[in-house]
Design an enzyme around this catalytic site. Structure first.
Site, PDB file in Angstrom:
ATOM      1  N   HIS A 245     -27.192  -6.704  32.808  1.00 13.13           N
ATOM      2  CA  HIS A 245     -27.195  -8.090  33.262  1.00 13.13           C
ATOM      3  C   HIS A 245     -26.513  -8.245  34.620  1.00 13.13           C
ATOM      4  CE1 HIS A 245     -28.377 -10.525  29.498  1.00 13.13           C
ATOM      5  NE2 HIS A 245     -28.784  -9.279  29.347  1.00 13.13           N
TER       6      HIS A 245
ATOM      7  N   HIS B 211     -32.477  -1.035  23.905  1.00 10.50           N
ATOM      8  CA  HIS B 211     -32.398  -1.828  22.679  1.00 10.50           C
ATOM      9  C   HIS B 211     -32.308  -0.955  21.422  1.00 10.50           C
ATOM     10  CE1 HIS B 211     -34.219  -5.753  24.531  1.00 10.50           C
ATOM     11  NE2 HIS B 211     -32.956  -5.536  24.878  1.00 10.50           N
TER      12      HIS B 211
ATOM     13  N   ASN C 153     -26.698 -15.031  29.399  1.00 11.67           N
ATOM     14  CA  ASN C 153     -25.396 -14.366  29.380  1.00 11.67           C
ATOM     15  C   ASN C 153     -24.412 -14.950  28.369  1.00 11.67           C
ATOM     16  OD1 ASN C 153     -26.173 -12.586  31.387  1.00 11.67           O
ATOM     17  ND2 ASN C 153     -25.373 -13.851  33.054  1.00 11.67           N
TER      18      ASN C 153
ATOM     19  N   ARG D 148     -25.201  -3.630  27.891  1.00 12.33           N
ATOM     20  CA  ARG D 148     -25.881  -4.889  28.213  1.00 12.33           C
ATOM     21  C   ARG D 148     -25.216  -5.576  29.406  1.00 12.33           C
ATOM     22  NH1 ARG D 148     -26.036 -10.307  25.199  1.00 12.33           N
ATOM     23  NH2 ARG D 148     -27.993 -11.244  25.904  1.00 12.33           N
TER      24      ARG D 148
END
Length: 352
Positions: free
Chosen positions: A75, A204, A103, A71
């Site tokens: 990001h 995911h 975040n 992740r």
């Protein structure tokens, strides 16, 4: 009657084969200017083995950290490119990307792991490997060591000198409440195809979410698309809209990187609107189905998409720097100042 059943089975098989040939041929990876498959072969030949050896130990103790590192890479890349800017702490000139709402739930331990990996690599090879490259490789190893595909990562990224504004961070990270149209439009501006978007969403298949990211589908009215038993179980975990509990993103194999995420979607058990709508939308439904019935197809397309993602707006050559500490610019550099992303990513030399 028997002939009718046979005809239905034949039609079903034909549809699955059509899906296979439509999505099985993932596009070959294209390398952005300044990156190379062999960038550290001479200067730090043991780079990847150093990282993987340590990450095996980390994940043996807590496999959940794999999702945290994956992740973190997503990001970083989506906001202003894969420059390690998400790793930077704030400065007197403004707050860092880490303070932006999307975040806030990034795992604190993930940041520590990256800087520990940086320390180990710099001890062996000197300060020649960027934090951005280390994050890209750690993300790859997180995928592989949790059951996913192994793949090569083009290297040579430099670390960014600036972090993005909170507004830019929000604009480039679609919310969990986003529908498929929003996802396709947002990622389409970065050069991703429809298949890329569905494949990247498969990240995911590992990880957790806080209740606040999906309770809008439960309260005050339940999303009618959501499976009723699934919704009932979620309400037990999240008894109120502001609950601070967490749950797994993938109902079936939460700690394994596989294609079960897509099986969840077909059973109306996707956690986020941005997940479940991929199966509801006619533009992406067949791709979800294809990935759910053949893990190899998913893996091939995921690798294509994630390697493409890992090259978004990279800094190379004399651009940026190689940080001695992943959370701060090198001493002697100019003061940090946030920059707003213009919205266009560096073009990759590929026909999408």
């Amino acid at each position: 009657m028997a002939s009718s059943i046979s005809l239905l089975l034949l039609l079903s098989s034909s549809l699955l084969l059509h899906s296979y040939f439509q999505y099985a041929e993932a596009q070959p990876a294209v390398v952005a200017d300044g990156l190379s498959w062999s960038f550290y072969n001479s200067s730090c030949p043991n780079l990847e083995s150093i990282l993987r050896k340590q990450l095996k130990k980390v994940f043996k103790n807590d496999i959940g950290q794999a999702a945290g590192l994956l992740r973190l890479h997503f990001h970083d890349c989506f906001v202003q490119g894969c420059d390690g800017s998400v790793l930077l702490d704030g400065s007197a000139s403004g707050p860092s990307e880490q303070t932006a709402p999307p975040n806030l739930s990034l795992r604190a331990e993930a940041f520590k792991i990256i800087d520990d990996l940086r320390r180990r690599v710099h001890k062996k090879c000197g300060g020649i490997v960027s934090c951005a490259d280390i994050l890209a490789l750690a993300s790859r190893d997180s995928i592989f060591l949790s059951g996913g595909p192994d793949y090569n990562v083009p290297l040579g990224r430099r670390d960014g000198l600036d972090f993005a504004t909170i507004a830019a961070t929000l604009a480039n990270l679609p919310a969990p409440s986003s529908n498929t149209t929003t996802l396709l439009e947002s990622l389409g501006t970065k050069g991703f195809t429809v298949t890329d978007v569905v494949a990247l969403s498969g990240g995911h298949t590992i990880g957790i979410s806080h209740c606040s990211s999906f309770t809008g589908r439960l309260y005050p009215n339940q999303d009618p698309v959501m499976d009723k038993t699934f919704a009932r179980n979620l309400k037990t975990i999240c008894p109120a809209p502001n609950s601070n509990n967490t749950t797994q993103l993938d109902l079936r194999s939460p700690d394994v990187f596989d294609n079960k995420y897509y099986v969840d979607l077909m059973n109306r058990q996707g956690l986020f609107t941005s997940d479940q709508d991929l199966y509801q939308d006619s533009r992406t439904r067949a791709i979800v189905t294809s990935f759910s019935v053949n893990q190899t197809i998913f893996f091939e397309n995921f690798v294509t998409a994630v390697v493409k993602m890992s090259q978004l707006n990279v800094l190379t050559g004399a651009q940026g720097e190689i940080r001695a500490n992943c959370s701060a610019r090198n001493s002697g550099s100019l003061l940090l100042s946030p920059v707003v992303v213009a919205g266009e990513e560096k073009e990759l030399r590929s026909a999408v």
